[in-house]
Design an enzyme around this catalytic site. Structure first.
Site, PDB file in Angstrom:
ATOM      1  CB  THR A   1      -6.298  -3.779  -3.378  1.00  0.00           C
ATOM      2  OG1 THR A   1      -5.162  -3.800  -4.252  1.00  0.00           O
ATOM      3  CG2 THR A   1      -6.317  -2.500  -2.562  1.00  0.00           C
TER       4      THR A   1
ATOM      5  CG  ASN B   1      -8.676   3.686  -8.470  1.00  0.00           C
ATOM      6  OD1 ASN B   1      -7.896   3.573  -7.530  1.00  0.00           O
ATOM      7  ND2 ASN B   1      -9.420   2.672  -8.914  1.00  0.00           N
TER       8      ASN B   1
ATOM      9  CG  ASP C   1     -12.968  -1.791 -13.659  1.00  0.00           C
ATOM     10  OD1 ASP C   1     -12.626  -1.450 -12.502  1.00  0.00           O
ATOM     11  OD2 ASP C   1     -12.338  -2.627 -14.340  1.00  0.00           O
TER      12      ASP C   1
ATOM     13  CB  ILE D   1      -3.636  -0.342  -0.467  1.00  0.00           C
ATOM     14  CG1 ILE D   1      -3.072   1.094  -0.371  1.00  0.00           C
ATOM     15  CG2 ILE D   1      -5.056  -0.414   0.090  1.00  0.00           C
ATOM     16  CD1 ILE D   1      -2.921   1.653   1.031  1.00  0.00           C
TER      17      ILE D   1
ATOM     18  CE1 TYR E   1       1.444   0.483  -9.847  1.00  0.00           C
ATOM     19  CE2 TYR E   1       2.955   1.542  -8.319  1.00  0.00           C
ATOM     20  CZ  TYR E   1       1.676   1.129  -8.649  1.00  0.00           C
ATOM     21  OH  TYR E   1       0.629   1.374  -7.782  1.00  0.00           O
TER      22      TYR E   1
ATOM     23  CE  LYS F   1       0.093   4.044  -9.934  1.00  0.00           C
ATOM     24  NZ  LYS F   1      -1.325   4.398 -10.069  1.00  0.00           N
TER      25      LYS F   1
HETATM   26  N1  LIG Z   1      -2.783  -1.728  -3.859  1.00  0.00           N
HETATM   27  C1  LIG Z   1      -1.707  -0.987  -3.644  1.00  0.00           C
HETATM   28  O1  LIG Z   1      -0.786  -1.352  -2.890  1.00  0.00           O
HETATM   29  C2  LIG Z   1      -1.600   0.373  -4.288  1.00  0.00           C
HETATM   30  C3  LIG Z   1      -0.648   1.268  -3.760  1.00  0.00           C
HETATM   31  C4  LIG Z   1      -0.516   2.521  -4.350  1.00  0.00           C
HETATM   32  C5  LIG Z   1      -1.292   2.868  -5.428  1.00  0.00           C
HETATM   33  N2  LIG Z   1      -2.194   1.966  -5.911  1.00  0.00           N
HETATM   34  C6  LIG Z   1      -2.981   2.373  -7.074  1.00  0.00           C
HETATM   35  O2  LIG Z   1      -4.341   2.379  -6.756  1.00  0.00           O
HETATM   36  C7  LIG Z   1      -5.101   2.154  -7.937  1.00  0.00           C
HETATM   37  C8  LIG Z   1      -6.133   1.071  -7.685  1.00  0.00           C
HETATM   38  O3  LIG Z   1      -5.442  -0.133  -7.414  1.00  0.00           O
HETATM   39  P1  LIG Z   1      -6.029  -1.295  -6.500  1.00  0.00           P
HETATM   40  O4  LIG Z   1      -4.961  -1.647  -5.551  1.00  0.00           O
HETATM   41  O5  LIG Z   1      -7.367  -0.938  -6.002  1.00  0.00           O
HETATM   42  O6  LIG Z   1      -6.070  -2.466  -7.573  1.00  0.00           O
HETATM   43  P2  LIG Z   1      -7.250  -3.452  -8.086  1.00  0.00           P
HETATM   44  O7  LIG Z   1      -6.565  -4.413  -8.995  1.00  0.00           O
HETATM   45  O8  LIG Z   1      -8.022  -3.957  -6.925  1.00  0.00           O
HETATM   46  O9  LIG Z   1      -8.195  -2.469  -8.917  1.00  0.00           O
HETATM   47  C9  LIG Z   1      -7.804  -1.889 -10.125  1.00  0.00           C
HETATM   48  C10 LIG Z   1      -9.029  -1.731 -10.988  1.00  0.00           C
HETATM   49  O10 LIG Z   1      -8.607  -1.087 -12.207  1.00  0.00           O
HETATM   50  C11 LIG Z   1      -9.220  -1.761 -13.282  1.00  0.00           C
HETATM   51  N3  LIG Z   1      -8.419  -1.579 -14.487  1.00  0.00           N
HETATM   52  C12 LIG Z   1      -7.181  -2.060 -14.742  1.00  0.00           C
HETATM   53  N4  LIG Z   1      -6.806  -1.711 -15.985  1.00  0.00           N
HETATM   54  C13 LIG Z   1      -7.822  -0.998 -16.532  1.00  0.00           C
HETATM   55  C14 LIG Z   1      -8.037  -0.391 -17.773  1.00  0.00           C
HETATM   56  N5  LIG Z   1      -7.125  -0.458 -18.756  1.00  0.00           N
HETATM   57  N6  LIG Z   1      -9.180   0.290 -17.969  1.00  0.00           N
HETATM   58  C15 LIG Z   1     -10.133   0.350 -17.003  1.00  0.00           C
HETATM   59  N7  LIG Z   1      -9.998  -0.241 -15.805  1.00  0.00           N
HETATM   60  C16 LIG Z   1      -8.855  -0.912 -15.572  1.00  0.00           C
HETATM   61  C17 LIG Z   1      -9.297  -3.216 -12.854  1.00  0.00           C
HETATM   62  O11 LIG Z   1     -10.265  -3.950 -13.592  1.00  0.00           O
HETATM   63  C18 LIG Z   1      -9.657  -3.071 -11.376  1.00  0.00           C
HETATM   64  O12 LIG Z   1     -11.065  -3.016 -11.203  1.00  0.00           O
HETATM   65  C19 LIG Z   1      -4.092   1.811  -9.037  1.00  0.00           C
HETATM   66  O13 LIG Z   1      -3.838   2.972  -9.815  1.00  0.00           O
HETATM   67  C20 LIG Z   1      -2.861   1.427  -8.245  1.00  0.00           C
HETATM   68  O14 LIG Z   1      -1.673   1.635  -8.979  1.00  0.00           O
HETATM   69  C21 LIG Z   1      -2.386   0.739  -5.370  1.00  0.00           C
END
Ligand SMILES: NC(=O)c1ccc[n+]([C@@H]2O[C@H](COP(=O)([O-])OP(=O)(O)OC[C@H]3O[C@@H](n4cnc5c(N)ncnc54)[C@H](O)[C@@H]3O)[C@@H](O)[C@H]2O)c1
Length: 258
Positions: A200, A99, A46, A198, A165, A169
């Site tokens: 988060t 992720n 990360d 989700i 986004y 995706k």
């Molecule tokens: N939360 C939602 O509603 C949702 C829905 C669909 C998809 N997603 C996808 O799920 C994945 C995880 O998202 P989340 O909701 O857990 O978000 P989050 O913000 O809780 O976690 C994302 C993590 O990615 C890390 N990160 C961001 N940019 C980075 C980089 N350049 N290099 C390394 N690490 C990096 C952040 O530090 C963080 O720890 C993402 O790809 C997001 O697009 C999330």
């Protein structure tokens, strides 16, 4: 009669090394926990270095094998070093979850900031490519394995005011299918997961009516949890998914059914 023997799920990933980008928070953290609880050696990668270290410490405290590495997925050199760290630390790489991701501002396409576009694409699409670019040779060297790329429900649906986004995706889904075709015969399965919204830290700025609107998009009547996404991703990484290649699986509370 009860025994203290581990269950099949508790040992499912024993002997496997798994790298999770964005493993310090949200979905990546839930998945890191699940993989560790199932016997994997986990590499939490990360760009939030302190967060990655905290996550790895937590996993080690449960008796799991885990290490943290600072990786910025927008920088191929950093990704290459992160994969090398995994192999140096645990001897191989078998499983990867790409992720790491960001949201980006809400603006219509005709007003979307160029810098914002580049930043979101660099993280959410190029980041997945850079990750697979260095993970796949390592996974091949280990004799095979599996990759899960975290896309989104917005890998198949549009969403007003999120052009970068949504484009990124959708791109992850196409990239996943293409890489899966290339590696299917070499014992590497590559799939994508499409979560609905989700609960988060990614949604940290979404509250009140905006959050209610997001909830209303899901027939289940709520946002999903990180653990519900981790469950699907872990299944796709496991040998239970041995004939699943190049597909895109939704975990979306019914969002896409209507
Ligand atoms: N939360 C939602 O509603 C949702 C829905 C669909 C998809 N997603 C996808 O799920 C994945 C995880 O998202 P989340 O909701 O857990 O978000 P989050 O913000 O809780 O976690 C994302 C993590 O990615 C890390 N990160 C961001 N940019 C980075 C980089 N350049 N290099 C390394 N690490 C990096 C952040 O530090 C963080 O720890 C993402 O790809 C997001 O697009 C999330």
């Amino acid at each position: 009669m009860s025994t203290n023997l581990p269950t099949a799920l508790e040992t499912e990933f024993t002997g496997k090394v798994a790298l999770v980008t964005g493993g310090a928070s949200g979905i990546g953290l839930a998945l890191s926990r699940q993989l560790a609880a199932s016997g994997a050696s986990v590499v939490v990668a990360d760009h939030d270095e302190a967060g990655a270290r905290k996550a790895a410490d937590e996993l080690r405290a449960t008796g799991a094998r885990a290490t943290a590495v600072a990786v910025d997925v927008t920088d191929p050199t950093s990704v290459e070093a992160g994969v090398a760290h995994a192999v140096d630390t645990f001897g191989a790489l078998h499983l990867a979850v790409n992720n790491a991701g960001i949201g980006g501002p809400a603006q219509p396409t005709g007003a979307y900031g160029i810098e914002d576009w580049n930043r979101v694409l660099a993280t959410n699409l190029s980041g997945v490519f850079y990750s697979m670019r260095y993970e796949l040779p390592a996974i091949l060297a280990a004799g095979g394995g599996a990759v899960v790329n975290i896309s989104s429900i917005l890998g198949t649906n549009g969403f007003a005011n999120s052009p970068a986004y949504v484009a990124a995706k959708h791109g992850v889904v196409g990239l996943t299918k293409t890489a899966a075709l290339e590696y299917a015969a070499q014992n590497v399965r590559i799939n994508a997961v499409g979560p609905g919204f989700i609960d988060t830290p990614l949604l940290r700025d979404t509250d009140g009516p905006a959050r209610d609107h997001l909830i209303s998009l899901h027939p289940a009547g709520r946002l999903g949890t990180s653990e519900e996404v981790a469950e699907l991703a872990a299944f796709l990484l496991s040998d239970r998914a041995s004939f699943i290649h190049g597909s895109y699986h939704l975990v979306d509370g019914g969002y896409s059914a209507s």
